[in-house]
Write an enzyme that holds these catalytic residues in place. Structure first.
Site, short mmCIF file in Angstrom:
data_model
loop_
_atom_site.label_atom_id
_atom_site.label_comp_id
_atom_site.label_asym_id
_atom_site.label_seq_id
_atom_site.Cartn_x
_atom_site.Cartn_y
_atom_site.Cartn_z
N ARG A 41 -4.18 -49.99 -19.47
CA ARG A 41 -5.32 -50.68 -21.10
C ARG A 41 -4.32 -49.86 -22.28
O ARG A 41 -3.45 -49.26 -22.40
CB ARG A 41 -6.05 -49.51 -20.77
N SER A 61 -19.59 -36.91 -30.13
CA SER A 61 -20.23 -36.64 -28.71
C SER A 61 -19.33 -34.65 -28.27
O SER A 61 -20.14 -34.31 -26.69
CB SER A 61 -20.38 -37.55 -27.50
N GLY A 71 -18.55 -30.57 -25.83
CA GLY A 71 -18.13 -30.86 -24.74
C GLY A 71 -16.54 -31.34 -24.37
O GLY A 71 -18.09 -32.61 -23.73
N GLN A 106 -16.92 -34.58 -18.70
CA GLN A 106 -15.16 -34.34 -16.44
C GLN A 106 -14.12 -33.96 -17.64
O GLN A 106 -13.42 -34.86 -18.14
CB GLN A 106 -16.18 -35.85 -16.81
N GLU A 144 -7.54 -40.71 -20.27
CA GLU A 144 -6.47 -41.47 -21.76
C GLU A 144 -7.98 -41.28 -22.41
O GLU A 144 -7.64 -40.47 -23.86
CB GLU A 144 -5.79 -42.60 -21.72
N ARG A 145 -8.18 -41.81 -22.55
CA ARG A 145 -9.72 -42.43 -23.46
C ARG A 145 -10.11 -40.57 -23.94
O ARG A 145 -10.40 -40.43 -25.29
CB ARG A 145 -10.85 -43.07 -23.20
N ARG A 146 -10.55 -40.21 -22.99
CA ARG A 146 -11.23 -38.89 -23.45
C ARG A 146 -10.57 -37.93 -24.31
O ARG A 146 -10.91 -36.73 -24.87
CB ARG A 146 -11.81 -37.95 -21.46
N GLU A 198 -9.17 -47.06 -11.94
CA GLU A 198 -10.06 -46.19 -13.09
C GLU A 198 -10.31 -47.33 -14.00
O GLU A 198 -11.97 -47.33 -14.96
CB GLU A 198 -9.66 -45.10 -13.36
N ARG A 235 -14.52 -49.02 -14.31
CA ARG A 235 -14.82 -48.66 -15.42
C ARG A 235 -15.23 -49.93 -16.43
O ARG A 235 -15.72 -48.93 -17.84
CB ARG A 235 -14.53 -46.92 -16.03
#
Length: 294
Positions: free
Chosen positions: A53, A67, A72, A75, A92-94, A125, A129
């Protein structure tokens, strides 16, 4: 490097959880006991250099960061040790959003994976997703096929999409680089791009699409006139005798769902049929119709 234990809860099993099963995915829950999750310093973590990505929507990241500020990181991400640091396997996005939220630590599962497994998990992944654009997804399928020996049919089972959908995305890689770039950055839709396959002046038509805001149907007409004699044209999954507008709707819905779609329209109404091959594909459709996050 900073590492602290963190309680966690395993997700309940269900359909469409191939990636969760692969990663042993977990969610945090106060009061539970398991040493599989740690709090790791965000500064000690780096993304995988071959992450498939490449485009991260800034607005979506900002929403996720807001958010995370309130609730917090629910996941944990998955990392592997590299020296005295860590490299992201999944999430990576988190991690990016956590940095935007000014978190100094993030929950993570530490796993020992070799280079091939890390890349394979990262590809699956993102595909499962829906975090890749059509070109990135096509490249991911091509790499899983080339480097890991997956057949298109096997990939379909992994990501719960039809073999024809995977084949169509891989065909997009035959487009000229400038056209692929337009798809990657969102200026062209997948329907536009697919109509340009086999067209000698695809780049010129693509520029017209961007400049004039042409519809997929208009592009299909331009492409049909521009194709050289003997070029292979994309055939609707419902046959050439079908109404062109209906066939285009079938393709658009098929692109959206990754499944074969059949529309029957008559004087007093009609029906839309979604064709699935596995229970996981059916589960994916149900999740989308119900609004549940996949």
């Amino acid at each position: 490097m900073s590492v602290e234990p963190l309680p966690l809860r395993r997700k309940s099993p269900g359909l469409g959880r191939g990636l969760s099963a692969l990663l042993g995915e977990v969610e945090r829950e106060p009061g539970s006991v398991d040493n599989g999750v740690r709090e790791i310093s965000t500064a000690d973590i780096s993304p995988h250099p071959e992450q498939p990505r490449r485009f991260f929507d800034n607005d979506a990241l900002a929403e996720l960061a807001a958010s995370i500020t309130l609730r917090g990181v629910l996941q944990p991400i998955v990392v592997r040790p590299i020296g005295n640091k860590f490299q992201i396997v999944a999430g990576e996005r988190r991690w990016r959003a956590a940095q935007l939220a000014h978190l100094h630590q993030i929950p993570a599962i530490i796993r020992e994976y070799d280079d091939g497994t890390v890349l394979e998990i990262a590809l699956i992944e993102n595909i499962q997703r829906e975090e890749l654009n059509a070109i990135e997804e096509g490249e991911a399928y091509a790499r899983l096929t080339r480097d890991f020996g997956h057949s298109q049919e096997a990939l379909g089972k992994i990501v719960h999409k039809s073999r024809s959908h995977i084949a169509n995305l891989m065909r997009l890689l035959d487009l000229p680089p400038p056209v692929r770039a337009m798809v990657a950055d969102g200026r062209l839709q997948m329907g536009h791009a697919r109509a340009l396959l086999g067209v000698s002046d695809a780049e010129a038509i693509a520029e017209q699409v961007v400049a004039k805001g042409l519809s997929v149907r208009e592009v299909e007409k331009l492409a049909k006139r521009a194709k050289k004699p003997g070029a292979v044209e994309y055939k609707s999954m419902t046959g050439p005798a079908r109404n062109e507008d209906i066939a285009m709707l079938e393709r658009q819905l098929g692109d959206l769902l990754g499944l074969k779609v059949t529309i029957v329209h008559g004087a007093v109404g009609g029906s839309v049929t979604l064709h699935y091959a596995t229970l996981d594909q059916l589960d994916m459709v149900c999740q989308r119709l119900s609004g549940e996050k996949i």
